[in-house]
Design a protein around this motif. Structure first.
Motif, PDB file in Angstrom:
ATOM      1  N   LYS A   1     -22.352  24.718 -33.368  1.00 47.35           N
ATOM      2  CA  LYS A   1     -21.941  24.599 -31.972  1.00 47.35           C
ATOM      3  C   LYS A   1     -20.623  23.827 -31.910  1.00 47.35           C
ATOM      4  O   LYS A   1     -20.507  22.732 -32.431  1.00 47.35           O
ATOM      5  N   PHE A   2     -19.639  24.452 -31.266  1.00 51.20           N
ATOM      6  CA  PHE A   2     -18.359  23.812 -31.011  1.00 51.20           C
ATOM      7  C   PHE A   2     -18.376  23.345 -29.553  1.00 51.20           C
ATOM      8  O   PHE A   2     -18.631  24.145 -28.644  1.00 51.20           O
ATOM      9  N   LEU A   3     -18.077  22.068 -29.329  1.00 45.38           N
ATOM     10  CA  LEU A   3     -18.253  21.467 -28.015  1.00 45.38           C
ATOM     11  C   LEU A   3     -16.940  20.854 -27.550  1.00 45.38           C
ATOM     12  O   LEU A   3     -16.241  20.198 -28.312  1.00 45.38           O
ATOM     13  N   TRP A   4     -16.610  21.086 -26.260  1.00 42.37           N
ATOM     14  CA  TRP A   4     -15.447  20.481 -25.620  1.00 42.37           C
ATOM     15  C   TRP A   4     -15.880  19.842 -24.311  1.00 42.37           C
ATOM     16  O   TRP A   4     -16.652  20.453 -23.543  1.00 42.37           O
ATOM     17  N   LYS A   5     -15.411  18.644 -24.053  1.00 39.52           N
ATOM     18  CA  LYS A   5     -15.638  18.003 -22.761  1.00 39.52           C
ATOM     19  C   LYS A   5     -14.345  18.094 -21.973  1.00 39.52           C
ATOM     20  O   LYS A   5     -13.336  17.493 -22.333  1.00 39.52           O
ATOM     21  N   LEU A   6     -14.383  18.867 -20.869  1.00 43.76           N
ATOM     22  CA  LEU A   6     -13.178  19.192 -20.128  1.00 43.76           C
ATOM     23  C   LEU A   6     -13.414  19.006 -18.637  1.00 43.76           C
ATOM     24  O   LEU A   6     -14.434  19.453 -18.106  1.00 43.76           O
ATOM     25  N   GLU A   7     -12.457  18.366 -17.994  1.00 42.76           N
ATOM     26  CA  GLU A   7     -12.528  18.274 -16.535  1.00 42.76           C
ATOM     27  C   GLU A   7     -12.273  19.631 -15.891  1.00 42.76           C
ATOM     28  O   GLU A   7     -12.756  19.896 -14.794  1.00 42.76           O
ATOM     29  N   GLN A   8     -11.519  20.484 -16.570  1.00 49.47           N
ATOM     30  CA  GLN A   8     -11.200  21.782 -15.985  1.00 49.47           C
ATOM     31  C   GLN A   8     -12.426  22.668 -15.825  1.00 49.47           C
ATOM     32  O   GLN A   8     -12.404  23.618 -15.050  1.00 49.47           O
ATOM     33  N   VAL A   9     -13.498  22.371 -16.551  1.00 48.79           N
ATOM     34  CA  VAL A   9     -14.685  23.221 -16.482  1.00 48.79           C
ATOM     35  C   VAL A   9     -15.443  22.995 -15.180  1.00 48.79           C
ATOM     36  O   VAL A   9     -16.118  23.904 -14.683  1.00 48.79           O
ATOM     37  N   CYS A  10     -15.311  21.824 -14.590  1.00 50.31           N
ATOM     38  CA  CYS A  10     -16.148  21.490 -13.433  1.00 50.31           C
ATOM     39  C   CYS A  10     -15.346  21.086 -12.208  1.00 50.31           C
ATOM     40  O   CYS A  10     -15.883  20.424 -11.322  1.00 50.31           O
ATOM     41  N   ASP A  11     -14.065  21.440 -12.121  1.00 51.65           N
ATOM     42  CA  ASP A  11     -13.279  21.032 -10.951  1.00 51.65           C
ATOM     43  C   ASP A  11     -13.185  22.107  -9.883  1.00 51.65           C
ATOM     44  O   ASP A  11     -12.427  21.973  -8.919  1.00 51.65           O
ATOM     45  N   SER A  12     -13.936  23.210 -10.063  1.00 50.64           N
ATOM     46  CA  SER A  12     -13.978  24.298  -9.073  1.00 50.64           C
ATOM     47  C   SER A  12     -12.606  24.895  -8.814  1.00 50.64           C
ATOM     48  O   SER A  12     -12.307  25.329  -7.694  1.00 50.64           O
ATOM     49  N   GLU A  13     -11.755  24.917  -9.818  1.00 48.69           N
ATOM     50  CA  GLU A  13     -10.447  25.543  -9.724  1.00 48.69           C
ATOM     51  C   GLU A  13     -10.348  26.641 -10.769  1.00 48.69           C
ATOM     52  O   GLU A  13     -11.113  26.686 -11.734  1.00 48.69           O
ATOM     53  N   TRP A  14      -9.386  27.552 -10.559  1.00 48.42           N
ATOM     54  CA  TRP A  14      -9.168  28.619 -11.531  1.00 48.42           C
ATOM     55  C   TRP A  14      -8.518  28.043 -12.794  1.00 48.42           C
ATOM     56  O   TRP A  14      -7.569  27.265 -12.714  1.00 48.42           O
ATOM     57  N   HIS A  15      -9.043  28.448 -13.944  1.00 46.83           N
ATOM     58  CA  HIS A  15      -8.457  28.063 -15.228  1.00 46.83           C
ATOM     59  C   HIS A  15      -8.573  29.230 -16.186  1.00 46.83           C
ATOM     60  O   HIS A  15      -9.538  30.020 -16.126  1.00 46.83           O
ATOM     61  N   HIS A  16      -7.581  29.317 -17.056  1.00 46.82           N
ATOM     62  CA  HIS A  16      -7.619  30.370 -18.065  1.00 46.82           C
ATOM     63  C   HIS A  16      -8.058  29.789 -19.397  1.00 46.82           C
ATOM     64  O   HIS A  16      -7.549  28.765 -19.852  1.00 46.82           O
ATOM     65  N   LEU A  17      -9.025  30.441 -20.020  1.00 47.71           N
ATOM     66  CA  LEU A  17      -9.558  30.027 -21.309  1.00 47.71           C
ATOM     67  C   LEU A  17      -9.212  31.083 -22.339  1.00 47.71           C
ATOM     68  O   LEU A  17      -9.422  32.283 -22.110  1.00 47.71           O
ATOM     69  N   SER A  18      -8.652  30.642 -23.435  1.00 50.32           N
ATOM     70  CA  SER A  18      -8.364  31.523 -24.562  1.00 50.32           C
ATOM     71  C   SER A  18      -9.012  30.906 -25.798  1.00 50.32           C
ATOM     72  O   SER A  18      -8.637  29.808 -26.223  1.00 50.32           O
ATOM     73  N   LEU A  19      -9.988  31.599 -26.341  1.00 43.96           N
ATOM     74  CA  LEU A  19     -10.762  31.095 -27.476  1.00 43.96           C
ATOM     75  C   LEU A  19     -10.444  31.961 -28.685  1.00 43.96           C
ATOM     76  O   LEU A  19     -10.799  33.138 -28.731  1.00 43.96           O
ATOM     77  N   SER A  20      -9.754  31.384 -29.654  1.00 41.55           N
ATOM     78  CA  SER A  20      -9.387  32.090 -30.879  1.00 41.55           C
ATOM     79  C   SER A  20     -10.341  31.672 -31.983  1.00 41.55           C
ATOM     80  O   SER A  20     -10.360  30.507 -32.400  1.00 41.55           O
ATOM     81  N   VAL A  21     -11.150  32.604 -32.427  1.00 36.72           N
ATOM     82  CA  VAL A  21     -12.164  32.333 -33.447  1.00 36.72           C
ATOM     83  C   VAL A  21     -11.720  32.967 -34.754  1.00 36.72           C
ATOM     84  O   VAL A  21     -11.500  34.168 -34.830  1.00 36.72           O
ATOM     85  N   GLN A  22     -11.546  32.144 -35.737  1.00 40.20           N
ATOM     86  CA  GLN A  22     -11.256  32.582 -37.101  1.00 40.20           C
ATOM     87  C   GLN A  22     -12.152  31.742 -37.997  1.00 40.20           C
ATOM     88  O   GLN A  22     -11.711  30.848 -38.691  1.00 40.20           O
ATOM     89  N   PHE A  23     -13.435  32.059 -37.895  1.00 42.49           N
ATOM     90  CA  PHE A  23     -14.463  31.198 -38.445  1.00 42.49           C
ATOM     91  C   PHE A  23     -14.176  30.817 -39.899  1.00 42.49           C
ATOM     92  O   PHE A  23     -13.780  31.669 -40.708  1.00 42.49           O
ATOM     93  N   PRO A  24     -14.297  29.530 -40.228  1.00 42.16           N
ATOM     94  CA  PRO A  24     -14.900  28.449 -39.441  1.00 42.16           C
ATOM     95  C   PRO A  24     -13.941  27.704 -38.516  1.00 42.16           C
ATOM     96  O   PRO A  24     -14.267  26.643 -38.020  1.00 42.16           O
TER      97      PRO A  24
END
Length: 901
Positions: free
Chosen positions: A440-463
């Motif tokens: 599990k990869f975990l991030w604590k972000l204010e952008q996740v819960c501020d009820s505003e639009w945000h763009h997420l780009s997740l680049s996975v090149q495991f690991p």
């Protein structure tokens, strides 16, 4: 000395003299304290000065003949004093000064004194001296000086309408040495009837609010008294100037700020400065907020569509849209509710329960692998979403799943899910469900819960996993989840808005039951996944970084002690400092920047919040929040010009019936120019001029649309080279109502593709005319080109019109045109040899002449009807109908002498 005298008969004489010795020394006190006034020379000693001698009452030996004064510790005090004997028998003495003493020059004196007796005889022989006693003399002050003011004139200025505890302080000094006479006991205002009072320390304050309109300058006199009641030698003048009302706050605030697109950066507050009305502050903090939440998805990122922006930023192609617009080919989003959006993207709403999108297995298999880039727009807690139920709140995990994917890799399955929980974003990844443990990869972000639009780009090149939020990189905290977690469902699934799993996620273990769990609540848009290599950071930053926002002009000009901070989305700028002048200069450096040439016009609300901290917190100023708005003006509109296409295209009908058809726009030209006003005064021209420059643009797309009724797929079609489109990465929507071509990188590509668009008819389906309309658009449809209308005329030969039966049928069709179909049902002539009777030559000639006459009559009638119809069209009341024929391009040549056998 005692003499013995013998008295003889006649005379007497001393036979011998007995001499008695001076046995004892005089005695005095060891220390004396003395006081002398400045205007007197007698020193009052304590204890009084007495010298004793044990030889008393003997004459001479028991008497005190004098006192001697010796130098004190300083070596000079003795010369100013002397001691005299008042009574030799009692030994009383007096100390006095030889000259007047000055307390201001020397307040205390110390010296030693010594007494000596008269000795053994009148000559003072063998006199004895006492020990030396210390004498301390303090010179008492006499109030000989009067107070003197430090300044003869005191000036101050105060704002009107307020009572002040302190306006100005006057000060007087006294040259006397003693505290009694050197201290100023009180001050007094000697000018009557002034609205001021003064205290004993010289502080002046007003007794009533001052009014600058009634009296601008107040002048009065003050005096001072020392504690000896001596008045000042000269009085002091006080001048108080009343300033007009001072209101603490920002001066120079402009509620409306205009921005012309293409201006780069402009200062928001060029003349703004803070007025504290002389209140001493030690910390100032100002927060500037620019609200752009209503502009697209949070700021003016770009006016082009997402696909166009990806091309401009050089993004790798091959992304798969997991939430495409509903269509027959993408029906898995048809059940999701959609919301209007200010840009071209489609926004989907998820309620956490019933709103789920199941992506087909064919697409899920195409985006499998451990190297992929997942991108999406997210806004938590969207519209029409209900708060979580009590049961949901009591769940162990309370996670909301955005994307959940399980794909088959050879003989095993891999699984990942992207979820949110509070203000945390987590990627749950299983590279091999049957072998490896999940990570599990975990991030604590204010952008996740501020009820505003945000763009997420997740680049996975495991690991390795990289997260970009609005173009900014965030590092994860890895958690190896080794708990007892059951494997996901052993089947290929790709779900948006929830996860397809068993009930262990809801703590309701029901064997064999599979359902949607962990529903997402909020809005999603532009959910795409691209397998393969990950996007470079520069590309992601180009794609989703805000093109507009707050900025600071020049950090090098930032004064000492000043701090500036801008949040990642550049919507909030904070200034902090302790010097008002430096702070005012810094505020004037706050700028608004917009790098878009065609910025989205509209209003951006603007706020300025100020917080002050003073030494006296109780009386510190409180400034109200300032609100204004920034107006982005309408940018200069690009002119998209379509030319090179004539209003008519006339070709023989057989050419349209060929396998390749006829190109509709073979000489099309597309030019995009920008009209803008320029200052031509500097060039010797009067006024301004509207100039036009050719600019490089990319179009959203172009559309070819048949006017009137839609294309009949059984008789007609528009042909496009699909292989050429795919090679150039273009997309096409080809329906009976229109053809839309999008995705070209340049205008020249659109020209080449549109020049190759062909119109083809089936055999025997030719009509007399068909109309098409061509248009192009830019910036998500904000700017459109001129509309080119092309009228296609089909040229028919009369070789097939010789038979009378066809002429009669044609005559019927001309006289009674159909309003229900624009096609000819009897264009193919009946067989002329169907009748077994062969007419003679004369009959044939007569028939041809009659036929010619009928044709001419028919053409005359048709010409009249056509002119009448065009006259109505000019008046603006008729509607275009492709079923009406037009013979403007029809050419008929008949040779009446030619007989066909």
């Amino acid at each position: 000395c005692v003499c013995v005298c013998l008295h003889l008969s006649v005379s007497s004489f001393c036979l011998l003299c007995y001499r008695s010795a001076n046995k004892h020394k005089p005695w005095i006190e060891t220390e004396y304290q003395g006081i002398v006034m400045e205007n007197d020379n007698t020193v009052l000693l304590n204890p009084p000065l007495f010298a004793l001698d044990k030889d008393a009452p003997l004459h001479y030996a028991g008497e005190i003949c004098g006192f001697r004064v010796h130098n004190g510790p300083s070596g000079s005090s003795s010369v100013q004093f002397e001691a005299v004997v008042l009574d030799r028998s009692t030994g009383e003495g007096l100390v006095r000064s030889k000259e007047p003493l000055d307390c201001e020059s020397q307040r205390e004196h110390s010296f030693t004194i010594q007494a000596y007796d008269c000795g053994e005889g009148p000559d003072g022989a063998n006199s004895k001296k006492s020990h030396k006693a210390t004498v301390h003399v303090r010179v008492n002050d006499v109030n000989e000086f009067s107070p003197v003011f430090v300044e003869r004139r005191y000036e101050a200025s105060v704002p009107e309408g307020r009572l002040f505890d302190h306006i100005v302080r006057v000060e007087a000094l006294d040259a006397d040495c003693s505290p009694q006479y050197s201290q100023i006991c009180f001050y007094d205002i000697i000018t009557p009837n002034v609205p001021f009072v003064i205290d004993n320390d010289g502080n002046i304050k007003n007794t009533e609010p001052l009014d600058s309109k009634r009296q601008r300058v107040h002048t009065f006199w003050v005096t001072a008294f020392d504690c000896g009641k001596n008045r000042a030698q000269a009085d002091a003048q006080v001048v108080v100037t009343v300033k007009p009302s001072c209101k603490p706050g920002w001066i120079g605030w402009s509620k409306r700020v205009e921005y012309t697109p293409g201006s780069g950066s402009i200062p928001l507050f060029p003349s703004l400065h803070l007025e504290t009305c002389e209140e001493t502050v030690w910390n100032i903090q100002a927060t500037v907020e620019l609200q752009t939440g209503h502009i697209g998805k949070g700021c003016d990122r770009d006016s082009y569509s997402d696909r166009s922006v990806r091309r401009l930023c050089g993004a790798v192609r091959g992304e798969v849209d997991l939430l495409p617009p509903p269509s027959p080919a993408a029906n898995w989003t048809s059940a999701l509710p959609t919301l209007p959006s200010s840009d071209s993207s489609l926004v989907f709403s998820f309620n956490g329960s019933t709103h789920v999108a199941m992506v087909p297995d064919s697409i899920a298999a195409a985006v499998s692998g451990d190297h992929f880039t997942l991108q999406l727009w997210m806004r938590r807690g969207g519209i029409n979403t209900q708060p979580p139920t009590n049961q949901a709140r009591g769940n162990r995990r309370e996670e909301e799943t955005i994307v959940c994917s399980t794909v088959k890799n050879d003989d095993s399955f891999s699984h990942y899910s992207l979820s949110v929980h509070g203000c945390r974003l987590s990627l749950f990844y299983w590279p091999d469900v049957s072998a490896a443990r999940p990570v599990k990869f975990l991030w604590k972000l204010e952008q996740v819960c501020d009820s505003e639009w945000h763009h997420l780009s997740l680049s996975v090149q495991f690991p390795s996993v990289t997260l970009y939020v609005d173009g900014v990189t965030f590092d994860p905290a890895l958690i190896h989840d080794n708990g007892a977690i059951p494997n996901p469902a052993p089947r290929q699934r790709l779900v948006i808005g929830a996860c397809w799993g068993n009930d262990w996620l809801n703590q309701r273990q029901i064997t064999g039951k599979w359902k949607y769990v962990g529903g997402y609540r909020g809005l999603l848009s532009g959910v795409t996944v691209r397998p393969g290599s990950v996007e470079p950071h520069s590309v992601v930053e180009c794609l989703y970084a805000c093109r507009e926002g707050l900025d600071f002009g020049d950090l090098e000009t930032l004064g000492s002690g000043m701090k500036v901070h801008v949040n990642p989305s550049q919507s909030v700028l904070v200034l902090e400092g302790d010097d008002i002048e430096s702070f005012n200069r810094a505020v004037q450096q706050v700028t608004y920047r917009n790098s878009l040439r065609f910025a989205t016009p509209g209003v951006r609300p603007l706020k300025l919040t100020t917080s002050l901290r003073c030494f006296n917190e109780e009386s510190c100023l409180t400034l109200r929040q300032l609100e204004g708005y920034l107006v982005v003006l309408q940018p200069d509109a690009p002119q998209i010009s379509l030319s090179g296409v004539g209003p008519h295209l006339a070709r023989p009908a057989p050419e349209f019936e060929g396998p390749r058809g006829v190109p509709l726009f073979p000489e099309l030209r597309i030019v995009c120019s920008l009209s803008h006003a320029v200052n031509t005064a500097a060039q010797g021209m009067e006024g301004g001029a509207l100039m036009s420059d050719a600019v490089a643009h990319t179009l959203d797309g172009c559309e070819v649309q048949p006017l009137g009724e839609e294309l009949n797929p059984e008789r007609e079609e528009l042909l496009v080279d699909m292989d050429a489109l795919r090679e150039r990465g273009l997309e096409i929507i080809n329906t009976t109502a229109y053809i839309a071509i999008t995705g070209a990188e340049s205008i020249s590509v659109y020209e080449d593709v549109l020049r190759s668009v062909r119109y083809r008819l089936a055999k025997g389906s030719a009509r007399f005319e068909r109309r098409f309309r061509l248009s192009c658009s830019e910036m998500n449809g904000r700017y459109t080109s001129n509309e080119l209308t092309l009228e296609v005329n089909f040229l028919h030969s009369l070789d097939s019109l010789y038979h009378p039966s066809h002429l009669l049928a044609s005559q019927q069709q001309f006289l009674h045109p159909s309003h229900h179909s624009g096609e000819l049902s009897g264009h193919t002539l009946p067989n002329p040899h169907r009748n077994s009777v062969v007419p003679g030559a004369a009959t044939v000639i007569i028939m041809v002449c009659v036929g010619f006459l009928v044709v001419m009559v028919i053409l005359g009638v048709f010409r009249i009807r056509s002119i009448h119809r065009r006259g109505e069209g000019t008046g603006g009341g008729s509607k275009e109908d492709s079923s009406q024929w037009d013979d403007s391009a029809l050419t008929i040549i008949v040779n009446p002498m030619e007989v066909k056998t």
